[in-house]
Design a protein around this motif. Structure first.
Motif, mmCIF file in Angstrom:
data_model
loop_
_atom_site.group_PDB
_atom_site.id
_atom_site.type_symbol
_atom_site.label_atom_id
_atom_site.label_comp_id
_atom_site.label_asym_id
_atom_site.label_seq_id
_atom_site.Cartn_x
_atom_site.Cartn_y
_atom_site.Cartn_z
ATOM 1 N N ILE A 89 123.301 6.376 67.428
ATOM 2 C CA ILE A 89 121.998 6.906 67.433
ATOM 3 C C ILE A 89 121.516 7.215 65.861
ATOM 4 O O ILE A 89 120.255 6.949 65.604
ATOM 5 N N ALA A 90 122.458 7.790 65.226
ATOM 6 C CA ALA A 90 121.933 8.324 63.850
ATOM 7 C C ALA A 90 121.752 6.927 62.959
ATOM 8 O O ALA A 90 120.567 7.011 62.254
ATOM 9 N N THR A 91 122.254 5.894 63.170
ATOM 10 C CA THR A 91 121.954 4.679 62.563
ATOM 11 C C THR A 91 120.825 4.135 62.954
ATOM 12 O O THR A 91 119.738 3.713 62.029
ATOM 13 N N VAL A 92 120.193 3.860 64.320
ATOM 14 C CA VAL A 92 118.966 3.479 64.412
ATOM 15 C C VAL A 92 118.021 4.551 64.290
ATOM 16 O O VAL A 92 116.734 3.968 63.757
ATOM 17 N N ALA A 93 118.326 5.631 63.810
ATOM 18 C CA ALA A 93 117.226 6.700 63.584
ATOM 19 C C ALA A 93 116.962 6.414 62.115
ATOM 20 O O ALA A 93 115.731 6.397 61.771
ATOM 21 N N ILE A 113 113.554 3.824 57.968
ATOM 22 C CA ILE A 113 113.247 2.758 57.002
ATOM 23 C C ILE A 113 111.988 1.847 57.201
ATOM 24 O O ILE A 113 111.306 1.691 56.473
ATOM 25 N N VAL A 114 112.035 1.275 58.438
ATOM 26 C CA VAL A 114 110.964 0.603 59.062
ATOM 27 C C VAL A 114 109.645 1.321 58.727
ATOM 28 O O VAL A 114 108.596 0.666 58.398
ATOM 29 N N ASN A 115 109.754 2.340 59.260
ATOM 30 C CA ASN A 115 108.312 3.420 59.080
ATOM 31 C C ASN A 115 107.996 3.409 57.431
ATOM 32 O O ASN A 115 106.792 3.453 57.142
ATOM 33 N N GLU A 116 108.769 3.655 56.583
ATOM 34 C CA GLU A 116 108.640 3.708 55.120
ATOM 35 C C GLU A 116 108.064 2.498 54.814
ATOM 36 O O GLU A 116 107.221 2.140 53.839
ATOM 37 N N PRO A 160 110.758 9.442 69.236
ATOM 38 C CA PRO A 160 110.213 10.413 67.999
ATOM 39 C C PRO A 160 110.190 9.426 66.913
ATOM 40 O O PRO A 160 110.782 8.139 66.688
ATOM 41 N N ARG A 161 109.207 9.788 65.806
ATOM 42 C CA ARG A 161 109.032 8.866 64.825
ATOM 43 C C ARG A 161 109.905 9.662 63.746
ATOM 44 O O ARG A 161 109.638 10.854 63.391
ATOM 45 N N PHE A 162 110.563 8.839 63.057
ATOM 46 C CA PHE A 162 111.585 9.382 62.037
ATOM 47 C C PHE A 162 110.927 8.799 60.638
ATOM 48 O O PHE A 162 110.398 7.729 60.415
ATOM 49 N N ALA A 163 111.180 9.782 59.652
ATOM 50 C CA ALA A 163 110.704 9.338 58.238
ATOM 51 C C ALA A 163 112.003 9.447 57.304
ATOM 52 O O ALA A 163 112.745 10.527 57.694
ATOM 53 N N ALA A 220 112.563 1.977 49.430
ATOM 54 C CA ALA A 220 112.717 2.525 50.606
ATOM 55 C C ALA A 220 113.922 1.990 51.446
ATOM 56 O O ALA A 220 114.763 2.796 52.094
ATOM 57 N N ARG A 221 114.054 0.720 51.277
ATOM 58 C CA ARG A 221 115.418 0.155 51.807
ATOM 59 C C ARG A 221 116.664 0.869 51.056
ATOM 60 O O ARG A 221 117.832 0.882 51.959
#
Length: 470
Positions: free
Chosen positions: A177-181, A186-189, A264-267, A445-446
Protein backbone atom coordinates in the motif's frame (compact mmCIF):
# COMPACT_ATOMS: atom_id res chain seq x y z
CA UNK A 1 -18.60 -55.21 42.53
CA UNK A 2 -19.36 -52.11 44.64
CA UNK A 3 -19.59 -48.67 43.05
CA UNK A 4 -16.67 -47.48 45.14
CA UNK A 5 -14.45 -50.15 43.65
CA UNK A 6 -15.64 -49.35 40.15
CA UNK A 7 -14.88 -45.71 40.62
CA UNK A 8 -11.53 -46.64 42.11
CA UNK A 9 -10.56 -48.55 38.98
CA UNK A 10 -11.48 -45.60 36.76
CA UNK A 11 -9.72 -43.13 39.07
CA UNK A 12 -6.58 -45.25 39.17
CA UNK A 13 -6.58 -45.34 35.38
CA UNK A 14 -6.89 -41.56 35.23
CA UNK A 15 -4.03 -41.13 37.69
CA UNK A 16 -1.68 -42.91 35.31
CA UNK A 17 -1.99 -39.92 32.95
CA UNK A 18 0.98 -38.01 34.42
CA UNK A 19 3.30 -40.84 33.43
CA UNK A 20 5.90 -39.35 31.10
CA UNK A 21 7.65 -41.06 28.26
CA UNK A 22 10.56 -43.19 29.35
CA UNK A 23 12.57 -41.96 26.37
CA UNK A 24 12.00 -39.46 23.57
CA UNK A 25 13.41 -40.73 20.31
CA UNK A 26 14.45 -38.60 17.36
CA UNK A 27 16.79 -35.60 17.17
CA UNK A 28 16.35 -32.60 19.45
CA UNK A 29 16.00 -29.37 17.51
CA UNK A 30 19.00 -27.04 17.42
CA UNK A 31 18.86 -23.81 15.43
CA UNK A 32 21.34 -23.81 12.52
CA UNK A 33 24.48 -21.77 13.15
CA UNK A 34 24.75 -18.90 10.70
CA UNK A 35 27.50 -16.34 10.27
CA UNK A 36 26.27 -12.80 9.71
CA UNK A 37 28.26 -9.71 8.66
CA UNK A 38 29.12 -7.10 11.26
CA UNK A 39 27.25 -4.39 9.36
CA UNK A 40 25.30 -3.83 6.17
CA UNK A 41 27.13 -1.98 3.41
CA UNK A 42 25.62 1.46 3.01
CA UNK A 43 23.89 1.44 6.39
CA UNK A 44 24.10 4.61 8.52
CA UNK A 45 27.11 4.75 10.82
CA UNK A 46 25.00 5.78 13.83
CA UNK A 47 24.01 3.18 16.45
CA UNK A 48 21.07 0.99 15.51
CA UNK A 49 17.74 2.10 16.91
CA UNK A 50 14.81 -0.05 17.95
CA UNK A 51 13.06 -1.50 14.92
CA UNK A 52 9.69 0.04 14.14
CA UNK A 53 6.62 -2.14 13.76
CA UNK A 54 4.39 0.59 12.29
CA UNK A 55 7.27 1.78 10.12
CA UNK A 56 5.04 3.52 7.58
CA UNK A 57 4.18 6.16 10.19
CA UNK A 58 7.67 7.61 9.69
CA UNK A 59 6.40 9.07 6.38
CA UNK A 60 4.04 11.34 8.33
CA UNK A 61 0.96 10.75 6.14
CA UNK A 62 -2.28 10.33 8.07
CA UNK A 63 -4.04 9.26 4.87
CA UNK A 64 -1.53 6.44 4.37
CA UNK A 65 -1.92 5.39 8.02
CA UNK A 66 -5.69 5.28 7.61
CA UNK A 67 -5.51 3.21 4.41
CA UNK A 68 -3.21 0.62 5.96
CA UNK A 69 -5.38 0.33 9.08
CA UNK A 70 -8.44 -0.19 6.88
CA UNK A 71 -6.62 -2.81 4.81
CA UNK A 72 -5.67 -4.73 7.95
CA UNK A 73 -9.39 -5.10 8.64
CA UNK A 74 -10.70 -5.82 5.15
CA UNK A 75 -8.04 -7.23 2.82
CA UNK A 76 -8.77 -10.87 1.82
CA UNK A 77 -5.08 -11.79 1.93
CA UNK A 78 -4.79 -11.06 5.63
CA UNK A 79 -8.16 -12.74 6.21
CA UNK A 80 -6.64 -15.86 4.66
CA UNK A 81 -3.56 -15.51 6.86
CA UNK A 82 -5.79 -15.18 9.94
CA UNK A 83 -7.71 -18.30 8.95
CA UNK A 84 -4.49 -20.26 8.36
CA UNK A 85 -3.29 -19.30 11.82
CA UNK A 86 -6.58 -20.35 13.39
CA UNK A 87 -6.38 -23.67 11.54
CA UNK A 88 -2.87 -24.22 12.89
CA UNK A 89 -4.06 -23.36 16.40
CA UNK A 90 -6.89 -25.87 16.14
CA UNK A 91 -4.51 -28.54 14.79
CA UNK A 92 -2.16 -27.92 17.71
CA UNK A 93 -5.03 -28.19 20.18
CA UNK A 94 -6.12 -31.48 18.61
CA UNK A 95 -2.61 -32.87 19.05
CA UNK A 96 -2.37 -31.69 22.64
CA UNK A 97 -5.79 -33.17 23.38
CA UNK A 98 -4.35 -36.63 22.72
CA UNK A 99 -2.00 -36.24 25.69
CA UNK A 100 -4.89 -36.59 28.16
CA UNK A 101 -6.88 -39.68 29.10
CA UNK A 102 -9.67 -40.26 26.61
CA UNK A 103 -13.04 -40.78 28.27
CA UNK A 104 -16.11 -41.92 26.36
CA UNK A 105 -19.68 -42.42 27.50
CA UNK A 106 -22.11 -44.50 25.46
CA UNK A 107 -25.70 -45.60 25.91
CA UNK A 108 -27.63 -48.10 23.84
CA UNK A 109 -31.12 -49.51 23.55
CA UNK A 110 -31.96 -52.39 21.23
CA UNK A 111 -34.70 -54.85 20.47
CA UNK A 112 -33.71 -58.37 19.47
CA UNK A 113 -35.43 -61.58 18.38
CA UNK A 114 -33.69 -64.74 19.58
CA UNK A 115 -34.28 -67.83 17.43
CA UNK A 116 -33.34 -70.70 19.76
CA UNK A 117 -34.10 -73.32 17.06
CA UNK A 118 -31.20 -72.02 14.98
CA UNK A 119 -28.87 -73.01 17.82
CA UNK A 120 -30.36 -76.51 18.19
CA UNK A 121 -32.64 -75.74 21.16
CA UNK A 122 -35.97 -76.94 19.80
CA UNK A 123 -37.59 -76.98 23.20
CA UNK A 124 -37.13 -73.27 23.71
CA UNK A 125 -39.48 -70.91 22.00
CA UNK A 126 -38.35 -67.94 19.93
CA UNK A 127 -38.34 -64.79 22.05
CA UNK A 128 -38.22 -61.08 21.48
CA UNK A 129 -36.34 -59.07 24.10
CA UNK A 130 -35.29 -55.48 24.77
CA UNK A 131 -31.80 -54.77 26.08
CA UNK A 132 -30.40 -51.58 27.61
CA UNK A 133 -26.75 -50.77 28.28
CA UNK A 134 -24.50 -47.91 29.30
CA UNK A 135 -20.73 -47.84 29.47
CA UNK A 136 -17.88 -45.55 30.45
CA UNK A 137 -14.51 -46.15 28.81
CA UNK A 138 -11.17 -44.60 29.73
CA UNK A 139 -7.94 -45.05 27.77
CA UNK A 140 -4.49 -43.57 27.96
CA UNK A 141 -1.44 -43.99 25.74
CA UNK A 142 1.73 -44.30 27.85
CA UNK A 143 3.83 -42.86 24.99
CA UNK A 144 6.88 -44.83 26.10
CA UNK A 145 9.08 -43.57 23.26
CA UNK A 146 7.87 -39.99 23.04
CA UNK A 147 6.12 -40.12 19.68
CA UNK A 148 3.20 -38.06 20.96
CA UNK A 149 5.56 -35.59 22.60
CA UNK A 150 7.32 -35.10 19.28
CA UNK A 151 3.95 -34.68 17.58
CA UNK A 152 3.02 -31.95 20.06
CA UNK A 153 6.40 -30.30 19.52
CA UNK A 154 5.83 -30.35 15.74
CA UNK A 155 2.31 -28.95 16.08
CA UNK A 156 3.52 -26.09 18.29
CA UNK A 157 6.32 -25.24 15.86
CA UNK A 158 3.89 -25.33 12.94
CA UNK A 159 1.58 -22.99 14.83
CA UNK A 160 4.53 -20.62 15.36
CA UNK A 161 5.36 -20.79 11.66
CA UNK A 162 1.82 -19.81 10.69
CA UNK A 163 1.95 -16.94 13.16
CA UNK A 164 5.12 -15.62 11.53
CA UNK A 165 3.64 -16.08 8.06
CA UNK A 166 0.66 -14.06 9.22
CA UNK A 167 3.01 -11.31 10.39
CA UNK A 168 4.75 -11.41 7.00
CA UNK A 169 1.39 -11.07 5.24
CA UNK A 170 0.57 -7.93 7.21
CA UNK A 171 4.05 -6.52 6.65
CA UNK A 172 3.87 -7.18 2.91
CA UNK A 173 0.42 -5.62 2.65
CA UNK A 174 1.60 -2.44 4.40
CA UNK A 175 4.60 -2.23 2.05
CA UNK A 176 2.41 -2.76 -1.02
CA UNK A 177 0.00 0.00 0.00
CA UNK A 178 2.83 2.42 0.81
CA UNK A 179 4.45 1.64 -2.53
CA UNK A 180 1.35 2.27 -4.66
CA UNK A 181 0.52 5.41 -2.63
CA UNK A 182 3.96 6.83 -3.45
CA UNK A 183 3.64 5.74 -7.09
CA UNK A 184 0.33 7.59 -7.22
CA UNK A 185 2.02 10.68 -5.78
CA UNK A 186 4.76 10.41 -8.45
CA UNK A 187 2.20 10.24 -11.25
CA UNK A 188 0.25 13.15 -9.81
CA UNK A 189 3.48 15.16 -9.66
CA UNK A 190 4.32 14.26 -13.25
CA UNK A 191 0.83 15.27 -14.37
CA UNK A 192 1.16 18.59 -12.56
CA UNK A 193 4.58 19.16 -14.14
CA UNK A 194 3.27 18.26 -17.58
CA UNK A 195 0.25 20.52 -17.18
CA UNK A 196 2.66 23.33 -16.33
CA UNK A 197 4.70 22.46 -19.41
CA UNK A 198 1.56 22.67 -21.55
CA UNK A 199 0.77 26.07 -20.01
CA UNK A 200 4.32 27.22 -20.82
CA UNK A 201 3.93 25.90 -24.37
CA UNK A 202 0.73 27.90 -24.76
CA UNK A 203 2.56 31.03 -23.55
CA UNK A 204 5.38 30.43 -26.05
CA UNK A 205 2.81 29.94 -28.79
CA UNK A 206 1.25 33.29 -27.92
CA UNK A 207 4.68 34.92 -28.05
CA UNK A 208 5.32 33.39 -31.46
CA UNK A 209 1.94 34.49 -32.75
CA UNK A 210 2.62 38.10 -31.65
CA UNK A 211 6.05 38.00 -33.25
CA UNK A 212 4.59 36.68 -36.51
CA UNK A 213 1.92 39.40 -36.46
CA UNK A 214 4.61 42.03 -35.94
CA UNK A 215 6.62 40.63 -38.84
CA UNK A 216 9.60 39.90 -36.61
CA UNK A 217 9.70 36.15 -37.41
CA UNK A 218 8.31 33.84 -40.02
CA UNK A 219 5.30 31.55 -39.60
CA UNK A 220 7.67 28.61 -39.10
CA UNK A 221 8.22 29.73 -35.50
CA UNK A 222 4.49 29.59 -34.81
CA UNK A 223 4.28 26.10 -36.34
CA UNK A 224 7.20 24.89 -34.21
CA UNK A 225 5.62 26.28 -31.04
CA UNK A 226 2.24 24.72 -31.80
CA UNK A 227 3.84 21.36 -32.67
CA UNK A 228 5.62 21.32 -29.32
CA UNK A 229 2.36 22.15 -27.54
CA UNK A 230 0.51 19.28 -29.21
CA UNK A 231 3.29 16.79 -28.47
CA UNK A 232 3.38 17.65 -24.78
CA UNK A 233 -0.40 17.68 -24.42
CA UNK A 234 -0.57 14.22 -26.03
CA UNK A 235 1.22 12.71 -23.00
CA UNK A 236 -1.45 13.78 -20.53
CA UNK A 237 -4.04 11.06 -21.40
CA UNK A 238 -1.44 8.31 -20.89
CA UNK A 239 -0.41 9.65 -17.47
CA UNK A 240 -4.03 10.09 -16.40
CA UNK A 241 -4.78 6.52 -17.45
CA UNK A 242 -1.83 5.30 -15.41
CA UNK A 243 -3.12 7.27 -12.42
CA UNK A 244 -6.52 5.60 -12.75
CA UNK A 245 -4.86 2.17 -12.77
CA UNK A 246 -2.87 2.92 -9.61
CA UNK A 247 -5.99 4.22 -7.87
CA UNK A 248 -7.68 0.90 -8.68
CA UNK A 249 -4.69 -0.94 -7.18
CA UNK A 250 -5.06 1.02 -3.95
CA UNK A 251 -8.78 0.29 -3.80
CA UNK A 252 -8.22 -3.45 -4.25
CA UNK A 253 -5.39 -3.61 -1.70
CA UNK A 254 -7.55 -1.88 0.89
CA UNK A 255 -10.30 -4.42 0.28
CA UNK A 256 -12.80 -2.13 -1.39
CA UNK A 257 -14.76 -2.82 -4.57
CA UNK A 258 -13.19 -0.90 -7.51
CA UNK A 259 -15.41 1.78 -9.00
CA UNK A 260 -17.54 2.25 -5.88
CA UNK A 261 -15.05 4.26 -3.82
CA UNK A 262 -12.71 7.02 -4.95
CA UNK A 263 -9.10 6.45 -3.87
CA UNK A 264 -7.42 9.34 -2.05
CA UNK A 265 -5.17 11.67 -4.03
CA UNK A 266 -1.57 11.63 -2.85
CA UNK A 267 1.11 14.24 -3.52
CA UNK A 268 4.83 13.95 -2.86
CA UNK A 269 4.51 16.81 -0.38
CA UNK A 270 2.22 14.59 1.72
CA UNK A 271 5.21 12.47 2.69
CA UNK A 272 8.08 13.46 4.93
CA UNK A 273 11.45 11.88 4.17
CA UNK A 274 12.65 9.77 7.12
CA UNK A 275 16.27 8.94 7.76
CA UNK A 276 17.42 5.55 6.56
CA UNK A 277 17.10 3.16 9.52
CA UNK A 278 20.26 1.76 11.07
CA UNK A 279 20.15 -1.96 11.81
CA UNK A 280 22.33 -4.82 13.02
CA UNK A 281 22.55 -7.84 10.68
CA UNK A 282 22.25 -10.40 13.49
CA UNK A 283 18.99 -8.77 14.61
CA UNK A 284 17.48 -9.65 11.25
CA UNK A 285 17.45 -13.34 12.25
CA UNK A 286 15.24 -12.53 15.25
CA UNK A 287 12.86 -10.04 13.67
CA UNK A 288 12.21 -10.93 10.02
CA UNK A 289 8.95 -12.91 10.02
CA UNK A 290 9.88 -14.84 6.87
CA UNK A 291 13.11 -16.03 8.52
CA UNK A 292 11.31 -16.92 11.74
CA UNK A 293 8.62 -18.80 9.81
CA UNK A 294 11.24 -20.81 7.91
CA UNK A 295 13.03 -21.67 11.15
CA UNK A 296 9.78 -22.74 12.84
CA UNK A 297 9.00 -24.96 9.83
CA UNK A 298 12.45 -26.52 10.20
CA UNK A 299 11.73 -27.15 13.89
CA UNK A 300 8.44 -28.86 12.98
CA UNK A 301 10.12 -31.02 10.34
CA UNK A 302 12.83 -32.06 12.82
CA UNK A 303 10.21 -33.07 15.40
CA UNK A 304 8.41 -35.17 12.78
CA UNK A 305 11.49 -37.40 12.55
CA UNK A 306 10.90 -38.38 16.19
CA UNK A 307 7.25 -39.14 15.43
CA UNK A 308 8.25 -41.53 12.64
CA UNK A 309 11.01 -43.16 14.68
CA UNK A 310 8.60 -43.78 17.58
CA UNK A 311 6.21 -45.57 15.19
CA UNK A 312 8.80 -48.38 14.96
CA UNK A 313 8.66 -49.14 18.69
CA UNK A 314 6.03 -50.83 20.88
CA UNK A 315 3.00 -48.80 21.92
CA UNK A 316 1.20 -49.47 25.21
CA UNK A 317 -2.29 -48.21 25.88
CA UNK A 318 -4.11 -48.61 29.19
CA UNK A 319 -7.86 -48.92 28.91
CA UNK A 320 -10.77 -49.66 31.19
CA UNK A 321 -14.51 -49.99 30.73
CA UNK A 322 -17.42 -50.03 33.16
CA UNK A 323 -20.59 -51.43 31.57
CA UNK A 324 -24.16 -51.74 32.84
CA UNK A 325 -26.48 -54.05 30.88
CA UNK A 326 -30.07 -55.02 31.72
CA UNK A 327 -33.27 -56.24 30.08
CA UNK A 328 -35.32 -53.93 32.22
CA UNK A 329 -34.43 -50.21 32.50
CA UNK A 330 -35.21 -50.24 36.21
CA UNK A 331 -32.39 -52.74 36.80
CA UNK A 332 -29.86 -50.95 34.60
CA UNK A 333 -27.83 -49.45 37.43
CA UNK A 334 -28.02 -52.33 39.87
CA UNK A 335 -24.86 -54.15 40.89
CA UNK A 336 -26.09 -57.34 39.24
CA UNK A 337 -26.10 -55.57 35.86
CA UNK A 338 -22.52 -54.36 36.00
CA UNK A 339 -19.44 -55.54 34.19
CA UNK A 340 -15.97 -54.13 33.83
CA UNK A 341 -12.66 -54.65 32.10
CA UNK A 342 -9.21 -53.19 32.56
CA UNK A 343 -5.79 -53.89 31.16
CA UNK A 344 -2.92 -52.77 28.98
CA UNK A 345 -2.86 -53.21 25.22
CA UNK A 346 0.50 -53.77 23.54
CA UNK A 347 1.02 -53.03 19.85
CA UNK A 348 4.33 -54.10 18.36
CA UNK A 349 5.00 -53.64 14.64
CA UNK A 350 6.52 -56.88 13.34
CA UNK A 351 6.47 -56.58 9.57
CA UNK A 352 5.39 -53.58 7.49
CA UNK A 353 7.41 -54.22 4.36
CA UNK A 354 9.96 -51.54 5.24
CA UNK A 355 7.28 -48.83 5.28
CA UNK A 356 8.15 -47.57 8.77
CA UNK A 357 11.85 -47.16 7.98
CA UNK A 358 10.92 -45.47 4.71
CA UNK A 359 8.78 -42.97 6.62
CA UNK A 360 11.76 -42.14 8.83
CA UNK A 361 13.88 -41.50 5.73
CA UNK A 362 11.08 -39.42 4.29
CA UNK A 363 10.94 -37.26 7.45
CA UNK A 364 14.73 -36.89 7.48
CA UNK A 365 14.71 -35.77 3.83
CA UNK A 366 11.95 -33.24 4.57
CA UNK A 367 13.99 -31.87 7.48
CA UNK A 368 17.01 -31.43 5.19
CA UNK A 369 14.80 -29.67 2.65
CA UNK A 370 13.38 -27.43 5.40
CA UNK A 371 16.90 -26.51 6.49
CA UNK A 372 17.81 -25.66 2.90
CA UNK A 373 14.69 -23.48 2.63
CA UNK A 374 15.65 -21.76 5.87
CA UNK A 375 19.16 -20.97 4.67
CA UNK A 376 17.82 -19.77 1.31
CA UNK A 377 15.34 -17.51 3.11
CA UNK A 378 18.14 -16.02 5.20
CA UNK A 379 20.29 -15.40 2.11
CA UNK A 380 17.39 -13.74 0.27
CA UNK A 381 16.60 -11.56 3.28
CA UNK A 382 20.19 -10.38 3.70
CA UNK A 383 20.47 -9.76 -0.04
CA UNK A 384 17.23 -7.77 0.02
CA UNK A 385 18.39 -5.58 2.89
CA UNK A 386 21.84 -5.04 1.36
CA UNK A 387 20.28 -4.00 -1.95
CA UNK A 388 17.76 -1.80 -0.15
CA UNK A 389 20.54 0.15 1.56
CA UNK A 390 22.36 0.54 -1.76
CA UNK A 391 19.17 1.67 -3.52
CA UNK A 392 18.39 4.19 -0.75
CA UNK A 393 21.87 5.72 -1.04
CA UNK A 394 21.68 5.86 -4.83
CA UNK A 395 18.19 7.38 -4.75
CA UNK A 396 19.33 10.10 -2.36
CA UNK A 397 22.29 10.94 -4.62
CA UNK A 398 20.07 11.04 -7.70
CA UNK A 399 17.58 13.35 -6.00
CA UNK A 400 20.29 15.83 -5.01
CA UNK A 401 21.73 15.84 -8.52
CA UNK A 402 18.31 16.32 -10.13
CA UNK A 403 17.55 19.16 -7.74
CA UNK A 404 20.66 21.01 -8.92
CA UNK A 405 19.93 20.20 -12.56
CA UNK A 406 16.41 21.64 -12.29
CA UNK A 407 17.65 24.90 -10.77
CA UNK A 408 20.09 25.38 -13.68
CA UNK A 409 17.53 24.36 -16.32
CA UNK A 410 14.90 26.78 -15.00
CA UNK A 411 17.44 29.61 -14.92
CA UNK A 412 18.42 28.83 -18.52
CA UNK A 413 14.73 28.80 -19.59
CA UNK A 414 14.08 32.21 -17.98
CA UNK A 415 17.10 33.75 -19.70
CA UNK A 416 16.17 32.29 -23.09
CA UNK A 417 12.60 33.57 -22.86
CA UNK A 418 13.73 37.04 -21.76
CA UNK A 419 16.18 37.21 -24.69
CA UNK A 420 13.47 36.17 -27.14
CA UNK A 421 11.05 38.79 -25.79
CA UNK A 422 13.59 41.60 -26.44
CA UNK A 423 14.55 40.24 -29.84
CA UNK A 424 17.99 38.94 -28.84
CA UNK A 425 17.12 35.25 -29.05
CA UNK A 426 15.32 32.77 -31.28
CA UNK A 427 12.27 30.66 -30.66
CA UNK A 428 14.20 27.37 -31.07
CA UNK A 429 16.45 28.51 -28.23
CA UNK A 430 13.38 29.15 -26.04
CA UNK A 431 11.80 25.80 -26.91
CA UNK A 432 15.04 23.93 -26.25
CA UNK A 433 15.61 25.63 -22.88
CA UNK A 434 12.00 25.10 -21.89
CA UNK A 435 12.21 21.45 -22.92
CA UNK A 436 15.25 20.87 -20.72
CA UNK A 437 13.52 22.56 -17.77
CA UNK A 438 10.38 20.47 -18.31
CA UNK A 439 12.35 17.26 -18.43
CA UNK A 440 14.24 18.28 -15.30
CA UNK A 441 10.99 18.94 -13.41
CA UNK A 442 9.65 15.52 -14.28
CA UNK A 443 12.98 13.87 -13.53
CA UNK A 444 13.05 15.53 -10.11
CA UNK A 445 9.53 14.27 -9.40
CA UNK A 446 10.59 10.73 -10.30
CA UNK A 447 13.77 11.08 -8.22
CA UNK A 448 11.82 12.34 -5.20
CA UNK A 449 9.37 9.47 -5.53
CA UNK A 450 12.19 7.01 -6.13
CA UNK A 451 13.81 8.12 -2.90
CA UNK A 452 10.57 7.46 -1.00
CA UNK A 453 10.14 4.08 -2.70
CA UNK A 454 13.70 3.07 -1.80
CA UNK A 455 13.08 4.04 1.83
CA UNK A 456 9.83 2.05 1.78
CA UNK A 457 11.67 -1.07 0.64
CA UNK A 458 14.37 -0.51 3.24
CA UNK A 459 11.98 0.22 6.11
CA UNK A 460 9.84 -2.84 5.38
CA UNK A 461 12.94 -5.04 4.92
CA UNK A 462 14.33 -4.34 8.40
CA UNK A 463 11.09 -3.62 10.30
CA UNK A 464 9.76 -5.69 13.15
CA UNK A 465 6.47 -7.53 12.49
CA UNK A 466 3.66 -5.01 12.12
CA UNK A 467 0.78 -4.56 14.54
CA UNK A 468 -2.20 -6.70 13.61
CA UNK A 469 -5.77 -7.12 14.64
CA UNK A 470 -6.36 -9.86 17.15
Amino acid sequence: MQWSRRLGVVSWLALTAPLEACVTVGPDYVAPALETPDAFAGAPARPAEALQSSWWRTFGSETLDSLISEAFSANPTVDEADAALERARASRDVTYGGAFPQINLSARSEDARINATAFGFDAFPTREISRYSTSVGVSYDLDLFGGQRRAREAASAQFDAEGYRRSAAYLTLAADIATVAIELAIVNEEISALEQIVADDEEVLRLAQRAVSAGAVGDIDRIRAETQLRQDAAELPRLRGRRAGIETQITVLVGRMPGRVIAPRFALTDFSVPDAPASIPSELLRTRPDILAAEAALHAATAQIGVRVADQFPQIRLSGNLTQTALDPSNLFSSASSGWSFGPELTLPIFRGGALRARVREAEAEARAAEARYRATVLRAFGQVTNAYADAGAAQGEYEAQEQALALAEQSARLARRAYEVGAGTLPDVLDAQRRAALSRRALARAAGGRLLALTRLQSAVAAPSAQRS
